[in-house]
Design an enzyme around this catalytic site. Structure first.
Site, PDB file in Angstrom:
ATOM      1  N   ASP A 134     152.261  26.198  92.317  1.00 28.39           N
ATOM      2  CA  ASP A 134     152.273  27.887  92.069  1.00 28.39           C
ATOM      3  C   ASP A 134     150.523  27.678  91.177  1.00 28.39           C
ATOM      4  O   ASP A 134     149.890  28.156  90.037  1.00 28.39           O
ATOM      5  CB  ASP A 134     152.989  27.227  90.326  1.00 28.39           C
ATOM      6  CG  ASP A 134     152.869  29.239  90.374  1.00 28.39           C
ATOM      7  OD1 ASP A 134     152.435  29.872  90.747  1.00 28.39           O
ATOM      8  OD2 ASP A 134     153.395  29.471  89.106  1.00 28.39           O
ATOM      9  N   ILE A 149     143.340  34.154  73.225  1.00 29.13           N
ATOM     10  CA  ILE A 149     142.220  33.691  74.547  1.00 29.13           C
ATOM     11  C   ILE A 149     142.878  34.349  76.216  1.00 29.13           C
ATOM     12  O   ILE A 149     142.696  34.348  77.214  1.00 29.13           O
ATOM     13  CB  ILE A 149     141.641  32.362  74.916  1.00 29.13           C
ATOM     14  CG1 ILE A 149     142.617  31.233  74.424  1.00 29.13           C
ATOM     15  CG2 ILE A 149     140.622  31.756  72.971  1.00 29.13           C
ATOM     16  CD1 ILE A 149     142.399  29.661  75.332  1.00 29.13           C
ATOM     17  N   GLY A 150     144.319  34.239  75.703  1.00 29.09           N
ATOM     18  CA  GLY A 150     145.130  34.271  76.873  1.00 29.09           C
ATOM     19  C   GLY A 150     146.654  34.818  76.674  1.00 29.09           C
ATOM     20  O   GLY A 150     146.378  34.263  75.789  1.00 29.09           O
ATOM     21  N   GLU A 151     146.966  35.829  77.915  1.00 33.27           N
ATOM     22  CA  GLU A 151     148.552  35.974  77.686  1.00 33.27           C
ATOM     23  C   GLU A 151     149.504  35.798  79.345  1.00 33.27           C
ATOM     24  O   GLU A 151     148.319  35.326  80.666  1.00 33.27           O
ATOM     25  CB  GLU A 151     148.718  36.631  77.078  1.00 33.27           C
ATOM     26  CG  GLU A 151     148.191  38.480  78.451  1.00 33.27           C
ATOM     27  CD  GLU A 151     148.677  39.664  77.573  1.00 33.27           C
ATOM     28  OE1 GLU A 151     148.730  39.581  75.941  1.00 33.27           O
ATOM     29  OE2 GLU A 151     148.525  40.597  78.111  1.00 33.27           O
ATOM     30  N   ALA A 152     150.835  35.463  79.223  1.00 37.74           N
ATOM     31  CA  ALA A 152     151.737  34.587  80.559  1.00 37.74           C
ATOM     32  C   ALA A 152     152.527  35.718  79.923  1.00 37.74           C
ATOM     33  O   ALA A 152     153.083  36.267  79.598  1.00 37.74           O
ATOM     34  CB  ALA A 152     151.206  33.854  80.799  1.00 37.74           C
ATOM     35  N   LYS A 177     150.141  27.072  73.300  1.00 41.04           N
ATOM     36  CA  LYS A 177     150.525  27.853  74.605  1.00 41.04           C
ATOM     37  C   LYS A 177     151.212  27.921  73.561  1.00 41.04           C
ATOM     38  O   LYS A 177     152.599  27.128  73.491  1.00 41.04           O
ATOM     39  CB  LYS A 177     150.398  27.130  75.469  1.00 41.04           C
ATOM     40  CG  LYS A 177     151.670  27.325  77.055  1.00 41.04           C
ATOM     41  CD  LYS A 177     151.382  28.072  78.253  1.00 41.04           C
ATOM     42  CE  LYS A 177     152.631  28.462  79.008  1.00 41.04           C
ATOM     43  NZ  LYS A 177     153.015  27.231  80.680  1.00 41.04           N
ATOM     44  N   SER A 190     154.764  34.564  77.201  1.00 41.03           N
ATOM     45  CA  SER A 190     153.947  33.234  76.637  1.00 41.03           C
ATOM     46  C   SER A 190     152.028  34.050  76.465  1.00 41.03           C
ATOM     47  O   SER A 190     151.249  34.638  76.729  1.00 41.03           O
ATOM     48  CB  SER A 190     153.445  31.005  76.889  1.00 41.03           C
ATOM     49  OG  SER A 190     152.273  31.381  78.353  1.00 41.03           O
ATOM     50  N   GLU A 191     152.170  33.736  74.965  1.00 37.99           N
ATOM     51  CA  GLU A 191     150.727  34.296  74.097  1.00 37.99           C
ATOM     52  C   GLU A 191     149.951  32.420  74.074  1.00 37.99           C
ATOM     53  O   GLU A 191     150.505  31.581  74.192  1.00 37.99           O
ATOM     54  CB  GLU A 191     150.795  34.703  72.692  1.00 37.99           C
ATOM     55  CG  GLU A 191     151.860  35.409  73.030  1.00 37.99           C
ATOM     56  CD  GLU A 191     151.328  36.904  73.071  1.00 37.99           C
ATOM     57  OE1 GLU A 191     149.945  36.751  73.571  1.00 37.99           O
ATOM     58  OE2 GLU A 191     152.170  38.179  73.126  1.00 37.99           O
ATOM     59  N   VAL A 192     148.401  32.539  73.947  1.00 43.89           N
ATOM     60  CA  VAL A 192     148.071  31.558  74.277  1.00 43.89           C
ATOM     61  C   VAL A 192     146.631  31.830  73.806  1.00 43.89           C
ATOM     62  O   VAL A 192     146.394  32.629  73.802  1.00 43.89           O
ATOM     63  CB  VAL A 192     147.917  31.417  75.767  1.00 43.89           C
ATOM     64  CG1 VAL A 192     146.950  30.079  75.994  1.00 43.89           C
ATOM     65  CG2 VAL A 192     148.695  30.952  76.802  1.00 43.89           C
TER      66      VAL A 192
HETATM   67  N1  LIG Z   1     144.241  24.719  78.529  1.00 44.21           N
HETATM   68  C1  LIG Z   1     144.345  25.930  78.253  1.00 44.21           C
HETATM   69  N2  LIG Z   1     142.815  26.634  78.592  1.00 44.21           N
HETATM   70  C2  LIG Z   1     142.249  27.241  78.292  1.00 44.21           C
HETATM   71  N3  LIG Z   1     142.988  28.106  78.730  1.00 44.21           N
HETATM   72  C3  LIG Z   1     144.505  28.239  78.666  1.00 44.21           C
HETATM   73  C4  LIG Z   1     144.591  26.946  78.875  1.00 44.21           C
HETATM   74  N4  LIG Z   1     145.660  27.375  78.843  1.00 44.21           N
HETATM   75  C5  LIG Z   1     146.208  28.451  79.510  1.00 44.21           C
HETATM   76  N5  LIG Z   1     144.775  28.957  79.206  1.00 44.21           N
HETATM   77  C6  LIG Z   1     144.808  30.477  79.523  1.00 44.21           C
HETATM   78  O1  LIG Z   1     146.179  31.646  79.297  1.00 44.21           O
HETATM   79  C7  LIG Z   1     146.658  32.131  80.284  1.00 44.21           C
HETATM   80  C8  LIG Z   1     148.172  30.908  80.579  1.00 44.21           C
HETATM   81  O2  LIG Z   1     148.265  29.787  80.641  1.00 44.21           O
HETATM   82  P1  LIG Z   1     149.592  29.540  81.496  1.00 44.21           P
HETATM   83  O3  LIG Z   1     149.175  30.123  83.036  1.00 44.21           O
HETATM   84  O4  LIG Z   1     150.064  28.003  81.305  1.00 44.21           O
HETATM   85  O5  LIG Z   1     150.917  30.501  81.162  1.00 44.21           O
HETATM   86  P2  LIG Z   1     152.162  30.774  81.708  1.00 44.21           P
HETATM   87  O6  LIG Z   1     152.785  31.627  81.005  1.00 44.21           O
HETATM   88  O7  LIG Z   1     152.579  29.393  82.251  1.00 44.21           O
HETATM   89  O8  LIG Z   1     151.484  31.711  83.285  1.00 44.21           O
HETATM   90  P3  LIG Z   1     152.253  32.241  84.112  1.00 44.21           P
HETATM   91  O9  LIG Z   1     152.560  33.557  84.266  1.00 44.21           O
HETATM   92  O10 LIG Z   1     151.567  32.093  85.008  1.00 44.21           O
HETATM   93  O11 LIG Z   1     153.526  31.327  84.040  1.00 44.21           O
HETATM   94  C9  LIG Z   1     145.633  31.008  82.315  1.00 44.21           C
HETATM   95  O12 LIG Z   1     145.668  31.972  82.577  1.00 44.21           O
HETATM   96  C10 LIG Z   1     144.380  31.000  80.978  1.00 44.21           C
HETATM   97  O13 LIG Z   1     143.519  31.722  81.192  1.00 44.21           O
END
Ligand SMILES: Nc1ncnc2c1ncn2[C@@H]1O[C@H](COP(=O)(O)OP(=O)(O)OP(=O)(O)O)[C@@H](O)[C@H]1O
Length: 492
Positions: A311, A169-172, A189, A175-177
């Site tokens: 953040d 559903i997402g990525e950052a 996550k 990390s992969e989500v």
């Molecule tokens: N508990 C959750 N429920 C729904 N979506 C989530 C959840 N956790 C993460 N996501 C989705 O995944 C995306 C990335 O998660 P998160 O911000 O925790 O990752 P990160 O690697 O810490 O990101 P960043 O680049 O901000 O450091 C979020 O913007 C969101 O869209």
């Protein structure tokens, strides 16, 4: 993307061509230019200028490494550039803020070995353990202790324990989500850590501790489980990754390159809904409630744990609307009699009611600060990645510089004003970055005016004059003080 920039979801963040972003606004926070050149840490200044971009240049996939040499990112960056040629020609891709405190750890594969030594539960790892390769195995032991494991478990075996469908559903940045479909869906996550260009073990420890601690508080994501796994990426996740890539074009590299010795931390979280950037807001009731609930969540965090999010960009604020079934028990308690023979039109109350049924969830505590237990030192991120302070083109990046100003680089100390800075950012995003239908009645109009008033009240720097201290103008020192003021001011 409507904003013209991507603020999360990848390490590669983009700055809109329109750098005169504030020129069109009446309430332009004056902070930007003043603080850009005035970050407390001189070192940050030195780096800040290194990341400015030139439109049209191939700056998209270069970043300055620690030794100041310019290097290309691996595959994913080439892909990003290609993609931008295709679809995002209005953006200027560059690496601005790759990750939060995820410095390039100078470790080799062997630095993070999996041999388990006796776990020593020392509370304060922040200052002591970061950037000390010789302690990596101690950090790993500590991390394993936190999740009640003695050794990492097999990544594949762990994923097999989920019997239901899994979707990405997402990525950052790093990390992969994924979402596991269930009655109560959960989110995985998945964060590789410990090697070069990956999250530091100490950062994982901090995020885990903070997430655990906040887990039961209203407005914060619930941590159901955390595990440390080891091995290559399971094929079922790769398949899902490919599906996401086909549909949404991932910015990350296909995660099939990990070595069998790779460690990952998996946080199993409650599903918090859609992030604010991607949610369409239907009215000003809803908009007001998002702000109010974010402020309340921060206020609660401050009161209980001296918490600062540090953040809280709109990718880290999740919103869930309770569905009609969830609401039916509440509707039973509402008397509609008062609307009969009254001039008040029913839809107003109905909309107001719906807006109130929204839940917000704050996520991502990589940069957060909190007191862990009464006696121990706080948990915090050192903000030692200079790139954090060099972003341009979105108010989010100014907030990092403003925080440096507020904290004077003393990141371990408690400065609840940083929460106010993020609330001001939130107001800006709500008022000027979201497209919300015009108020349809007086009540909605009042809520919009409230938000506009608060935007002015929380403005970090207003008309600074010679000798004045930036940030002195905002009347609220903390989210808790703002929450109290709102309660007194508006008793609805
Ligand atoms: N508990 C959750 N429920 C729904 N979506 C989530 C959840 N956790 C993460 N996501 C989705 O995944 C995306 C990335 O998660 P998160 O911000 O925790 O990752 P990160 O690697 O810490 O990101 P960043 O680049 O901000 O450091 C979020 O913007 C969101 O869209």
């Amino acid at each position: 993307m409507s904003s013209g920039m991507r603020t999360y979801g990848t390490g590669r963040r983009y700055v809109s061509k329109d750098n005169a972003i504030w020129a069109s606004l009446d309430e332009s926070p004056q902070a930007l230019h003043i603080l850009d050149t005035n970050v407390t840490n001189n070192e940050l200044n030195k780096h800040a200028s290194s990341f400015s971009i030139e439109i049209g240049k191939k700056a998209s996939c270069v970043k300055k490494s620690e030794d100041e040499s310019v290097k290309l990112l691996p595959k994913a960056a080439d892909k990003t550039e290609e993609r931008h040629k295709k679809s995002n020609s209005h953006l200027v891709p560059t690496i601005i803020v790759p990750s939060h405190g995820r410095n390039i750890a100078k470790t080799s594969d062997s630095d993070v070995n999996t041999s388990i030594t006796e776990s020593k539960m020392t509370e304060n790892l922040n200052a002591g353990l970061q950037n000390r390769p010789q302690r990596k195995s101690t950090q790993l032991s500590y991390l394993l202790g936190l999740v009640d494991q003695q050794i990492p478990i097999s990544f594949r075996d762990y994923i097999k324990t989920f019997k239901s469908s899994i979707y990405k559903i997402g990525e950052a940045s790093y990390s992969e989500v994924f979402k596991v479909e269930k009655d109560e869906p959960i989110v995985l996550k998945i964060m590789p850590f410990g090697k070069e260009n990956q999250i530091r073990c100490s950062d994982i420890i901090n995020e885990l501790k903070i997430t655990k601690r906040l887990s039961s508080l209203e407005g914060y994501v619930d941590l159901q489980e955390a595990v440390i796994v080891k091995g290559t990426y399971p094929s079922i996740l790769i398949k899902e990754w490919d599906r996401y890539d086909r549909q949404k074009e991932s910015e990350n590299e296909r995660p099939d390159f990990f070595h069998s010795s790779q460690l990952f931390c998996i946080l199993c979280l409650s599903h918090g809904g859609t992030d604010l950037e991607h949610l369409e807001l239907s009215d000003w009731f809803e908009t007001w409630n998002i702000f109010l609930k974010a402020a309340k969540a921060l206020a609660t965090g401050e009161r209980k744990f001296e918490f600062e999010h540090r953040d809280m960009h709109w990718g880290n604020i999740l919103i869930k609307r309770r569905n009609d079934e969830d609401l039916s028990y509440l509707l039973d308690e509402v008397s509609f009699d008062e609307f009969e023979d009254s001039n008040t039109s029913f839809p107003v109350s109905e909309r107001s009611f719906t807006a109130d049924s929204l839940e917000i969830t704050l996520i991502d505590f990589t940069l957060a600060r909190m007191r862990h237990t009464g006696s121990s030192s706080p948990i915090f991120n050192e903000f030692d990645d200079p790139e954090l302070f060099s972003g341009r083109g979105d108010y989010q990046f100014d907030i990092y510089r403003l925080m440096a100003k507020v904290t004077k680089g003393q990141w371990g100390e408690y400065f609840p004003k940083t929460n106010i800075l993020w609330l001001h950012y939130l107001l800006y995003q709500l008022l000027y970055k979201k497209t919300i239908p015009k108020p349809r009645d007086l009540r909605e109009q009042q809520l919009k005016e409230r938000l506009t008033k608060l935007f002015k009240l929380l403005e970090p720097v207003r008309r600074p004059h010679k000798g004045s201290c930036p940030l002195q103008n905002c009347a609220f020192p903390s989210a808790a003080s703002l929450d109290e003021w709102i309660n007194q001011q508006y008793d609805d």
